[in-house]
Every structure is written in structure tokens, then in C-alpha cells.
Design a protein around this motif. Structure first.
Motif, mmCIF file in Angstrom:
data_model
loop_
_atom_site.group_PDB
_atom_site.id
_atom_site.type_symbol
_atom_site.label_atom_id
_atom_site.label_comp_id
_atom_site.label_asym_id
_atom_site.label_seq_id
_atom_site.Cartn_x
_atom_site.Cartn_y
_atom_site.Cartn_z
ATOM 1 N N VAL A 38 36.241 83.965 -124.050
ATOM 2 C CA VAL A 38 34.974 83.384 -123.613
ATOM 3 C C VAL A 38 34.423 84.143 -122.402
ATOM 4 C CG1 VAL A 38 33.875 81.294 -122.727
ATOM 5 C CG2 VAL A 38 35.607 81.118 -124.514
ATOM 6 N N HIS A 39 35.296 84.524 -121.488
ATOM 7 C CA HIS A 39 34.848 85.268 -120.308
ATOM 8 C C HIS A 39 34.262 86.618 -120.699
ATOM 9 C CE1 HIS A 39 34.608 86.522 -116.172
ATOM 10 N NE2 HIS A 39 35.386 87.555 -116.400
ATOM 11 N N ALA A 40 34.890 87.297 -121.662
ATOM 12 C CA ALA A 40 34.352 88.583 -122.132
ATOM 13 C C ALA A 40 33.005 88.386 -122.821
ATOM 14 C CB ALA A 40 35.349 89.246 -123.083
ATOM 15 N N SER A 41 32.846 87.276 -123.535
ATOM 16 C CA SER A 41 31.563 86.992 -124.180
ATOM 17 C C SER A 41 30.476 86.762 -123.145
ATOM 18 C CB SER A 41 31.703 85.765 -125.081
ATOM 19 O OG SER A 41 32.717 85.944 -126.048
ATOM 20 N N ILE A 42 30.826 86.065 -122.071
ATOM 21 C CA ILE A 42 29.844 85.821 -121.011
ATOM 22 C C ILE A 42 29.445 87.126 -120.340
ATOM 23 C CG2 ILE A 42 29.543 84.724 -118.755
ATOM 24 C CD1 ILE A 42 31.250 82.427 -119.760
ATOM 25 N N GLN A 43 30.411 88.004 -120.113
ATOM 26 C CA GLN A 43 30.092 89.307 -119.526
ATOM 27 C C GLN A 43 29.190 90.130 -120.445
ATOM 28 O OE1 GLN A 43 34.002 90.934 -118.678
ATOM 29 N NE2 GLN A 43 33.802 90.422 -116.497
ATOM 30 N N GLN A 46 33.505 83.717 -111.675
ATOM 31 C CA GLN A 46 34.866 83.717 -112.216
ATOM 32 C C GLN A 46 35.645 84.942 -111.734
ATOM 33 O OE1 GLN A 46 35.124 82.714 -116.479
ATOM 34 N NE2 GLN A 46 32.999 82.017 -116.366
ATOM 35 N N ASN A 47 34.971 86.081 -111.605
ATOM 36 C CA ASN A 47 35.649 87.278 -111.107
ATOM 37 C C ASN A 47 36.083 87.124 -109.647
ATOM 38 O OD1 ASN A 47 35.303 88.590 -113.572
ATOM 39 N ND2 ASN A 47 33.347 89.507 -112.954
ATOM 40 N N LEU A 48 35.346 86.311 -108.898
ATOM 41 C CA LEU A 48 35.692 86.082 -107.495
ATOM 42 C C LEU A 48 36.728 84.979 -107.304
ATOM 43 C CD1 LEU A 48 32.157 86.377 -105.865
ATOM 44 C CD2 LEU A 48 34.010 88.042 -105.774
ATOM 45 N N GLY A 49 37.202 84.402 -108.393
ATOM 46 C CA GLY A 49 38.276 83.423 -108.299
ATOM 47 C C GLY A 49 37.881 81.987 -108.532
ATOM 48 N N LEU A 50 36.609 81.712 -108.805
ATOM 49 C CA LEU A 50 36.199 80.335 -109.068
ATOM 50 C C LEU A 50 36.699 79.924 -110.450
ATOM 51 C CD1 LEU A 50 34.431 78.045 -107.784
ATOM 52 C CD2 LEU A 50 32.602 78.833 -109.290
ATOM 53 N N PRO A 51 37.290 78.742 -110.578
ATOM 54 C CA PRO A 51 37.762 78.302 -111.904
ATOM 55 C C PRO A 51 36.614 78.244 -112.902
ATOM 56 C CG PRO A 51 38.676 76.907 -110.180
ATOM 57 C CD PRO A 51 37.659 77.786 -109.515
ATOM 58 N N GLN A 52 36.971 78.466 -114.155
ATOM 59 C CA GLN A 52 35.952 78.514 -115.193
ATOM 60 C C GLN A 52 35.225 77.176 -115.341
ATOM 61 O OE1 GLN A 52 36.983 79.078 -119.513
ATOM 62 N NE2 GLN A 52 35.982 81.047 -119.231
ATOM 63 N N ASP A 53 35.925 76.078 -115.158
ATOM 64 C CA ASP A 53 35.291 74.767 -115.243
ATOM 65 C C ASP A 53 34.196 74.616 -114.184
ATOM 66 O OD1 ASP A 53 37.120 74.376 -117.202
ATOM 67 O OD2 ASP A 53 38.274 72.814 -116.157
ATOM 68 N N ALA A 108 27.754 73.193 -121.138
ATOM 69 C CA ALA A 108 28.827 73.090 -120.140
ATOM 70 C C ALA A 108 29.786 71.951 -120.479
ATOM 71 C CB ALA A 108 28.227 72.884 -118.747
ATOM 72 N N VAL A 109 29.245 70.798 -120.880
ATOM 73 C CA VAL A 109 30.106 69.674 -121.250
ATOM 74 C C VAL A 109 30.957 70.016 -122.460
ATOM 75 C CG1 VAL A 109 30.097 67.294 -122.104
ATOM 76 C CG2 VAL A 109 28.591 67.933 -120.232
ATOM 77 N N ALA A 110 30.360 70.689 -123.453
ATOM 78 C CA ALA A 110 31.113 71.061 -124.651
ATOM 79 C C ALA A 110 32.247 72.032 -124.318
ATOM 80 C CB ALA A 110 30.169 71.688 -125.682
ATOM 81 N N MET A 111 31.965 72.993 -123.438
ATOM 82 C CA MET A 111 33.003 73.951 -123.062
ATOM 83 C C MET A 111 34.129 73.263 -122.291
ATOM 84 S SD MET A 111 32.083 76.800 -124.383
ATOM 85 C CE MET A 111 33.210 77.910 -123.574
ATOM 86 N N LEU A 112 33.775 72.335 -121.410
ATOM 87 C CA LEU A 112 34.798 71.631 -120.638
ATOM 88 C C LEU A 112 35.643 70.723 -121.534
ATOM 89 C CD1 LEU A 112 32.727 70.681 -117.464
ATOM 90 C CD2 LEU A 112 34.348 72.549 -117.725
ATOM 91 N N VAL A 113 34.999 70.053 -122.480
ATOM 92 C CA VAL A 113 35.740 69.196 -123.403
ATOM 93 C C VAL A 113 36.672 70.036 -124.271
ATOM 94 C CG1 VAL A 113 35.489 67.676 -125.403
ATOM 95 C CG2 VAL A 113 34.028 67.353 -123.411
ATOM 96 N N GLN A 114 36.175 71.180 -124.731
ATOM 97 C CA GLN A 114 37.005 72.039 -125.576
ATOM 98 C C GLN A 114 38.205 72.571 -124.810
ATOM 99 O OE1 GLN A 114 37.538 75.570 -125.643
ATOM 100 N NE2 GLN A 114 38.632 75.486 -127.615
ATOM 101 N N ARG A 115 38.026 72.886 -123.524
ATOM 102 C CA ARG A 115 39.146 73.389 -122.734
ATOM 103 C C ARG A 115 40.180 72.297 -122.458
ATOM 104 N NH1 ARG A 115 39.253 77.858 -119.716
ATOM 105 N NH2 ARG A 115 40.174 76.715 -117.963
ATOM 106 N N GLN A 116 39.740 71.051 -122.348
ATOM 107 C CA GLN A 116 40.660 69.976 -122.011
ATOM 108 C C GLN A 116 41.326 69.358 -123.236
ATOM 109 O OE1 GLN A 116 38.904 67.061 -119.442
ATOM 110 N NE2 GLN A 116 38.271 68.553 -117.901
ATOM 111 N N THR A 117 40.584 69.254 -124.321
ATOM 112 C CA THR A 117 41.112 68.561 -125.502
ATOM 113 C C THR A 117 41.376 69.485 -126.678
ATOM 114 O OG1 THR A 117 38.884 68.074 -126.342
ATOM 115 C CG2 THR A 117 39.888 66.477 -124.822
ATOM 116 N N GLY A 118 40.898 70.727 -126.622
ATOM 117 C CA GLY A 118 41.092 71.637 -127.741
ATOM 118 C C GLY A 118 39.993 71.484 -128.782
#
Length: 305
Positions: free
Chosen positions: A154-159, A180-187, A206-216
Motif C-alpha cells: 500500500v505504501h508503494a502504491s501511495i508513492q 510515513q517516511n518520517l516515521g508517522l504510523p500509517q493509521d 481512510a476508515v476502510a483502510m483502517l478497518v482493513q488493517r485492524q480486522t483483515g
């Protein structure tokens, strides 16, 4: 005195509209908090509560609202500079019209218009940017889907979006990637992306990405459905604009017609309207009625969906 009355009238109308929007938004946030409180336990610090808390803190005062518009308008000014420029243009416009026409009414109208002109320009640029950002969102989601299917993170896609897409979407995702490169968490980066723009579709993302990271779950399926949802909302928005186009044009004509007619008669035959200028309370009443009618028609032609 007349200039101060006109400025106070404009500030009062704008304040009424701002308070009305805040009340409706506050009612929605209250309902969401009640639903969150009833569906979650007190020990859980859910992402929805964080989003709601941050959103309610963000949309508070006039100062914050104007600063957000300045930030996203592309004009790199501070709030103090905007106020100074507005006051300078208002005074200059009033002075020029008073020297050329020797009319207090005309100079007052010119001063009010000059005072609000920079804010109107910044507001129009902000709305234009938000519209361009919204139109780029479906293509961006589909690009993330193709990138994830190809094995990218996902990070590579954002870049990739930050490097290859056009502004303003590339600017927003570039900032998210740099955080994210400076150390801020992705959430936290996703939350900041959602709140920084105020676009509902990015908040859903943003909500969908956070839900996917927490619940799969399947990220490809989530983003595909989001892309379809945004495209359907854009089609609905275009259809509503087409259906309300005649009403909006009538509102524009009815709002400008009295002002243009009065100005034309004043310059072509000043003696004809001299009696009206001797009674400023009539002009003030006409201006109030015109503003109320304009905002009322605008309210009728704006449909929340």
C-alpha cells in the motif's frame, strides 16, 4: 455609518449560514457518537471515536474555516495578510468610486465588494480544488487496486500515485507518503489525509483502510467497491446539477438584475434615482431582501445526498 452597516449586514448573513451549517453537521456528529457509544464498550478506543473527536475539533471557529480554505486554495497567504489585502482593496475601491461618482451609495457598494472580493476568490479556488480532487479519487482507487494485484504494498502504491498522478491528488498522497517516511504510523497518516481535506470520499477511504488493517479482509475488493461508490456519487452529483441548472441560472439572474439595473440607471440618468438615494433605508431594505432571496434559492437548489 452606511459602510459599517453594510459590512455588519454581510457579516451577519455569513454568520447565519455558517452557524446553520455547523448545527446540521453537529447534529450528524451527535447521532454518530450515540451510535458509536451504543455499539462499542467504554474500554474500546475505536478509530471511529478518534475520527469523530478530531473532526469536531477541526470544524469549530471562523478562523479555522478560513485558514483551511486558504491552505487548499493554492494561495500561500496567512490569515492576517488576507485581512490586510481585503481591507486595502475595500478602501481603495470605495475611494475610487467616491472620487469618480461623488456618490456615497456607490462608494459604499464598491467598498463592500472590494472587501469581500479576496475571500470570494479564495473560496472559489478552494471549491474548484475540492471538485478536481473528488473527480480524481475513483481513478486513484483503481490504480491502488491494480498496484496491489501486481504485488506492490500500500505504501508503494501511495508513492506511485504521488509521483505519477496530477495535482491535487498527487500533492495529498505525497504528503501522506512523506509522513510515513518520517516515521508517522500509517493509521495516523490516513487519518490526517482524511481530516486535512474534508472530502467525504477520502474519509471513507481512510476508515476502510483502517478497518482493513485492524480486522483483515480483501483490500482489492474494498477499494473496488469504494471506486464504484464514488463513481455513482459523482454521477448523482452531475445529475443533480443538471436538474437544478435552470433554477440556479434563474437565481443568478434574479440576484444580479436589481443591482445591475440600479447601477445602470444611476450612471445613465442619475436624476431619476436621486430620490431613492436620498432614502438609504429603502436601499438597505432592498439589499436585505435581495440577499435573503438569493440564499433561500441557493438553499432550495442544493440537495444533500
Amino acid at each position: 455609518m452606511l459602510v459599517l452597516s453594510a459590512v455588519a449586514l454581510a457579516a451577519g448573513v455569513l454568520g447565519f449560514i455558517h452557524d446553520n451549517r455547523r448545527n446540521s453537521r453537529g447534529a450528524l456528529l451527535k447521532r454518530l457518537r450515540e451510535h458509536s457509544d451504543s455499539s462499542q464498550s467504554d474500554d474500546e478506543d475505536t478509530l471511529f471515536r478518534r475520527l469523530l473527536a478530531k473532526d469536531s475539533e477541526r470544524n469549530g471557529t471562523w478562523r479555522e474555516t478560513i485558514e483551511v480554505m486558504i491552505e487548499h486554495s493554492g494561495i500561500h497567504w496567512s490569515l492576517s495578510k488576507l485581512l490586510l489585502v481585503s481591507i486595502a482593496i475595500g478602501i481603495a475601491s470605495a475611494g475610487v468610486f467616491y472620487i469618480t461618482t461623488n456618490s456615497l451609495i456607490a462608494s459604499t457598494i464598491a467598498g463592500v465588494v472590494g472587501l469581500t472580493l479576496p475571500i470570494i476568490i479564495i473560496r472559489s479556488r478552494y471549491v474548484s480544488r475540492q471538485r478536481r480532487l473528488l473527480n480524481q479519487i475513483p481513478e486513484t482507487f483503481e490504480l491502488i487496486v491494480r498496484s496491489v494485484k501486481a504485488g506492490q504494498s500500500v505504501h508503494a502504491s501511495i508513492q506511485m500515485i504521488a509521483n505519477e498522478n496530477r495535482p491535487p491528488i498527487s500533492t495529498e498522497f505525497k504528503r501522506c507518503s512523506e509522513q510515513q517516511n518520517l516515521g508517522l504510523p500509517q493509521d495516523e497518516a490516513f487519518r490526517d489525509l482524511a481530516h486535512r481535506n474534508g472530502v467525504m470520499e477520502l474519509q471513507i477511504f481512510a476508515v476502510a483502510m483502517l478497518v482493513q488493517r485492524q480486522t483483515g479482509g480483501s483490500l482489492v475488493e474494498i477499494l473496488t467497491n469504494l471506486s464504484k461508490l464514488v463513481r455513482s456519487r459523482l454521477r448523482m452529483q452531475a445529475r443533480l446539477r443538471a436538474l437544478t441548472g435552470e433554477a440556479r441560472m434563474q437565481a443568478t439572474v434574479l440576484t444580479l438584475l436589481p443591482v445591475v439595473s440600479l447601477a445602470s440607471i444611476h450612471f445613465l440618468k442619475p436624476d431619476y434615482v436621486a430620490v431613492l438615494f436620498d432614502r438609504p433605508q429603502l436601499i438597505a431594505g432592498m439589499a436585505i431582501a435581495n440577499l435573503v432571496a438569493a440564499f433561500w434559492i441557493r438553499k432550495l437548489t442544493q440537495i444533500d445526498y
